[in-house]
Each structure stands twice: as structure tokens, then as C-alpha cells.
Design a protein around this motif. Structure first.
Motif, short mmCIF file in Angstrom:
data_model
loop_
_atom_site.label_atom_id
_atom_site.label_comp_id
_atom_site.label_asym_id
_atom_site.label_seq_id
_atom_site.Cartn_x
_atom_site.Cartn_y
_atom_site.Cartn_z
N VAL A 273 0.84 -1.21 0.00
CA VAL A 273 0.00 0.00 0.00
C VAL A 273 0.87 1.25 0.00
N GLU A 274 1.86 1.27 0.89
CA GLU A 274 2.66 2.50 1.04
C GLU A 274 3.64 2.73 -0.11
N ARG A 275 4.22 1.63 -0.59
CA ARG A 275 5.29 1.82 -1.59
C ARG A 275 4.82 1.70 -3.03
N GLU A 276 3.71 0.97 -3.26
CA GLU A 276 3.28 0.79 -4.66
C GLU A 276 1.92 1.41 -4.94
N LEU A 277 0.92 1.04 -4.11
CA LEU A 277 -0.44 1.48 -4.40
C LEU A 277 -0.60 3.00 -4.27
N PHE A 278 -0.19 3.55 -3.14
CA PHE A 278 -0.33 5.00 -2.94
C PHE A 278 0.42 5.80 -4.02
N PRO A 279 1.70 5.49 -4.29
CA PRO A 279 2.37 6.25 -5.35
C PRO A 279 1.66 6.09 -6.70
N GLY B 195 -1.18 8.35 -6.81
CA GLY B 195 -0.85 9.74 -6.50
C GLY B 195 -1.31 10.14 -5.12
N VAL B 196 -1.34 9.19 -4.21
CA VAL B 196 -1.81 9.46 -2.84
C VAL B 196 -0.59 9.58 -1.92
N SER B 197 -0.59 10.60 -1.07
CA SER B 197 0.53 10.67 -0.11
C SER B 197 0.05 10.20 1.26
N TYR B 198 0.88 9.42 1.89
CA TYR B 198 0.55 8.84 3.19
C TYR B 198 0.30 9.96 4.21
N ALA B 199 -0.78 9.82 5.02
CA ALA B 199 -1.07 10.87 5.99
C ALA B 199 -1.05 10.36 7.43
N ALA B 200 -1.60 9.19 7.68
CA ALA B 200 -1.71 8.75 9.07
C ALA B 200 -2.11 7.28 9.13
N THR B 201 -1.94 6.72 10.31
CA THR B 201 -2.44 5.37 10.55
C THR B 201 -3.42 5.42 11.72
N PHE B 202 -4.57 4.79 11.54
CA PHE B 202 -5.53 4.62 12.64
C PHE B 202 -5.52 3.14 13.01
N TYR B 203 -5.91 2.88 14.24
CA TYR B 203 -5.97 1.47 14.67
C TYR B 203 -7.39 1.14 15.09
N TRP B 204 -7.84 -0.04 14.69
CA TRP B 204 -9.12 -0.56 15.19
C TRP B 204 -8.77 -1.63 16.22
N LEU B 205 -9.06 -1.31 17.48
CA LEU B 205 -8.74 -2.24 18.56
C LEU B 205 -10.02 -2.99 18.95
N LYS B 206 -9.94 -4.32 18.86
CA LYS B 206 -11.14 -5.13 19.10
C LYS B 206 -11.20 -5.57 20.55
N VAL B 207 -12.30 -5.27 21.20
CA VAL B 207 -12.44 -5.66 22.60
C VAL B 207 -13.69 -6.52 22.79
N LYS B 208 -13.71 -7.18 23.95
CA LYS B 208 -14.87 -8.02 24.26
C LYS B 208 -15.89 -7.21 25.06
N GLN B 209 -17.00 -7.85 25.31
CA GLN B 209 -18.10 -7.22 26.04
C GLN B 209 -17.67 -6.70 27.42
N ASN B 210 -16.67 -7.39 28.04
CA ASN B 210 -16.21 -6.93 29.35
C ASN B 210 -15.05 -5.94 29.24
N GLY B 211 -14.73 -5.52 28.03
CA GLY B 211 -13.69 -4.52 27.84
C GLY B 211 -12.30 -5.12 27.64
N SER B 212 -12.16 -6.46 27.81
CA SER B 212 -10.82 -7.04 27.66
C SER B 212 -10.46 -7.20 26.18
N TRP B 213 -9.17 -7.39 25.89
CA TRP B 213 -8.72 -7.61 24.51
C TRP B 213 -9.37 -8.89 23.97
N ILE B 214 -9.57 -8.98 22.65
CA ILE B 214 -10.12 -10.23 22.13
C ILE B 214 -9.07 -11.35 22.12
N CYS B 215 -7.80 -10.96 22.11
CA CYS B 215 -6.73 -11.94 22.28
C CYS B 215 -5.52 -11.17 22.80
N ASP B 216 -4.50 -11.89 23.21
CA ASP B 216 -3.33 -11.24 23.78
C ASP B 216 -2.74 -10.22 22.79
N LEU B 217 -2.35 -9.07 23.32
CA LEU B 217 -1.82 -8.01 22.45
C LEU B 217 -0.56 -8.46 21.71
#
Ligand code: SAM
Length: 396
Positions: A267-273, A276-298
């Protein structure tokens, strides 16, 4: 905002903002429900994965026996990491503190944690729209019956434009529907009314949000969506492509991680160039369970409880400088937490991205490889009606 204000904002918008943090918690059901008027997304069908009913004796015994089987295997010595794996590990080490800080915010917010427990059950409505049959495979239908038609039932009313929502409901209930029969595939199907529409294909119903379109086709037809004029193009494009997944590479030793790293560098080295897209930022989607814990070990090597969203800007030709100055440049490292839905369904982040979109307002938005449709958006893919099936909705 104090805690109760933040909660009432969350109830309304589906987004919980933590103080002094770039993390948010999202309830996809509430966010999606902002797209609908007469229907609501059913929380119990959205959240069937991480809200399991208490384990039955049978499943307990099968879990025990499978873990016993696992224990009999000799632990393998992990082979040394190759170059790509090392880069992936370094990226993970960079993301780690952000994810831990975001998660800490969630764990500290007792009020929100209490609400999380109720997300699946909570529903003000109960009536099912139409039961429908088994869910169609649009991928197969598109190949086998490309001439198939969709009947779109729209509620058109002059009142659409003039009345506030509470009066709109009354006025719409006396309106009769306009029905349109259109090709279901390789065709732009639009609900240009301000109300939900119902689309019928074979015997199943699909709910289409207000002011939205879908184009159901294979990738080969995507050129038809390219606007004739550059100034009528899209200012926000969300893409969640069907990357090759781990199971396609089961034979390779470190299927998931290097694969992921390979995609990232593609994505960064081939697709975006190439776009003609310049990289701007990375967001993270963090998946949690109903009790707020991680869905698996980080720190599991093959499996992570988070996914990355890579954002970029394309230097479009925006003539109106007034409008152009009204957008916020995208902040790096935002963490979006949510409880995952079924079938690797991603949380609807369109609204969160809108504030960073330059160009004319309202922004023209398209999701590529979409499996659901949001109000105001164009959804393209070979199954954009997948999660619009009436089985995922209840009628108000
Ligand atoms: N963002 C979506 C969600 O959260 O539900 C998931 C998208 S999924 C990763 C990729 C989608 O692309 C699937 O619906 C798949 O059927 C579709 N797809 C795969 N190959 C395609 C093709 N050649 N043309 C159009 N769509 C395709």
C-alpha cells in the motif's frame, strides 16, 4: 464534558470520546442507526460473536478435550525472524503504547464498561420486517443470473424536504410507495429520498438507507463508477479490499504476520504512489470483548487484537479555497475501539473520517468492496447488500 454528558453523547451518536486522548469507543449499531428512520439495526444480530451465551456442558467438555489434545503436542522452538517479520515486530512495538493507553482509558471508564454489557440486548423495538428466506450469495447470483432485477419501494413525499423528523413520520405513513424495477447488477441503484427504502431481490428484502446508492458488480465493471468529470468525483474513498488471507497461505509458517506486512508495504510503496496518494496517518481498530478485555493477547505473534487503517491524501483539484480551508488535517495514531460484529465486519468509521475530508461539502463518499450501505454514501462491491438483509433489522 462530564461523564454523564459523554454517555448521553454516546447514546446519541454511538461514539464515546475519552478526555485528553485520541482514542474513541464506537458502538457500530448506534452509528449505523443514524442512517435509518423506520428501521433499526438489530443489536443481537450485529453482536452475535462476542456475546456468547454461557457455555453449555457439551462445549465445556469439547474445549477441555481440545486443550488436552493441544497440550500433548511438543512445543515448537520458534524459528528466527526474517527481515519482514522484524519490521512487523517493530511496527507492533510502536503501536503498543498507543493501544495500551487507549485500552486503559476504556478500563477506567466504569460507566462506559457498564453500558458495554448491555449493547447486545438493548433494543427499543421488536418487530421483524419480513422474515425472508436464506441469505442470497450475491457473488453466485451475479455470475449465474446477472439479469436479475431489484424492486425498490421508495416513500416519496414533498414533505421530505419541508417537515421536521417527528412530523415527517406521520406524513410518510400516509404516503404511498413508488416502486421501481431496476437491474440488480451492474447498475447504480439509488434511494434518493430522505427515508429508508426497501429493495426486494428474489424473495428477500434489503433495507436501503436514505440518500444512498449501491452498485453491485465484479471488479471488472468498476470503471462505470468513474465520474465523467473530475469535479464530480469522490472526496472520501474507503477501501477494505479482499486481501489474500491467512487461510490462503496456511502452508507458510508465519501466514498472518508477514502477509500483513507485505500488504502494508504494498500500500505504502506501490499502491499510494501509483494512485498519486501521499501517506497521511495510521488509525488502529482495537477489538475488545463485552467486558472490555482484549479479544486476544496483544503480543500474540500470529494474531493481533487490532487492525490498521492507512490514510492518505490525493492532491485533488479543489477550486473553492474557502471550503478547502475548513478541514482538519488528519491526526495520526487514533485508536477506535469496538466489539467486533460477525463475519469480520468492520466498524462504520465513515463519520469519524468526514472531519478530515477536504473539498466541497457535503462530501461525496464511496466505499469500495462494501458489504453494507450508509446514508449519503455510494457502496460498491459484489455484495453491497450483504448486511442490508432485513434479517439484520427490526422495524420501529
Ligand atoms: N469492509 C467490509 C465489511 O466490513 O463488511 C468487508 C469487505 S471484504 C474484506 C471484501 C469484499 O470484497 C467481500 O464482500 C468480497 O465479496 C468482495 N470482493 C471480492 N472480490 C471481488 C471482486 N472481484 N469484485 C467485487 N467485489 C469483490
Amino acid at each position: 464534558h462530564d461523564d454523564s454528558q459523554k454517555l448521553s453523547l454516546f447514546y446519541e451518536s454511538g461514539i464515546y470520546y475519552f478526555d485528553d486522548s485520541n482514542a474513541v469507543f464506537v458502538d457500530p449499531v448506534r452509528v449505523l442507526n443514524r442512517s435509518y428512520h423506520r428501521f433499526t439495526v438489530s443489536p443481537s444480530t450485529y453482536y452475535s460473536r462476542f456475546f456468547k451465551s454461557p457455555t453449555t456442558p457439551n462445549s465445556v467438555s469439547s474445549t477441555v478435550s481440545s486443550s488436552l489434545r493441544k497440550r500433548k503436542r511438543k512445543p515448537k522452538e520458534p524459528p528466527p525472524l526474517n527481515e519482514r517479520e522484524l519490521i512487523a515486530l517493530q511496527r507492533h512495538q510502536e503501536a503498543r503504547p498507543l493501544l495500551l493507553a487507549a485500552h486503559e482509558c476504556l478500563l477506567k471508564s466504569t460507566e462506559l464498561l457498564n453500558v458495554l454489557k448491555t449493547l447486545k440486548s438493548e433494543s427499543r423495538c421488536s418487530k421483524k420486517e419480513c422474515e425472508g428466506g436464506q441469505q442470497h450469495s450475491f457473488v453466485d447470483l451475479g455470475r449465474g443470473s446477472p439479469q436479475l432485477e431489484v424492486t425498490l419501494s421508495l416513500r416519496v413525499s414533498d414533505a421530505d424536504t419541508h417537515l421536521p423528523p417527528n412530523e415527517l413520520e406521520d406524513s410518510l405513513s400516509v404516503q404511498c410507495c413508488e416502486q421501481k424495477v431496476l437491474p440488480a447488477f451492474n447498475n447504480l441503484v439509488a434511494n434518493d429520498t430522505k427515508d429508508d427504502a426497501v429493495a426486494e431481490i428474489l424473495d428477500n428484502c434489503y433495507i436501503v438507507p436514505r440518500e444512498s446508492c449501491f452498485y453491485m458488480s465484479d471488479l471488472g465493471q468498476i470503471r462505470n463508477l468513474i465520474p465523467a468529470h473530475a469535479d464530480s468525483g469522490f472526496n472520501l474513498i474507503v477501501v477494505d479490499p479482499p486481501w489474500e488471507n491467512a487461510s490462503a497461505h496456511q502452508k507458510s509458517r508465519y501466514a498472518t504476520l508477514p502477509n500483513r506486512e507485505k500488504l502494508r508495504s504494498f500500500v505504502e510503496r506501490e499502491l499510494f504512489p501509483a494512485w498519486g496518494v501521499s501517506y497521511a496517518a495510521t488509525f488502529y481498530w482495537l477489538k475488545v470483548k463485552q467486558n472490555g478485555s482484549w479479544i486476544c493477547d496483544l503480543d500474540l505473534f500470529h494474531h493481533r487484537p487490532y487492525e490498521c487503517l492507512i490514510l492518505g491524501y490525493s492532491p485533488g483539484k479543489v477550486n473553492n479555497t474557502d471550503n478547502q480551508s475548513k478541514f482538519k488535517p488528519v491526526k495520526n495514531d487514533r485508536v477506535i475501539m469496538s466489539i467486533p460484529g460477525d463475519f469480520s465486519r468492520k466498524p462504520p468509521i465513515g463519520d469519524l473520517l468526514l472531519e478530515y475530508v477536504p473539498g466541497l461539502k457535503p462530501s461525496r463518499c464511496i466505499e469500495l468492496f462494501a458489504r453494507e450501505i450508509m446514508a449519503g454514501w455510494v457502496a460498491w462491491g459484489n455484495e453491497p447488500l450483504y448486511f442490508q438483509d432485513s434479517k439484520y433489522f427490526v422495524k420501529k
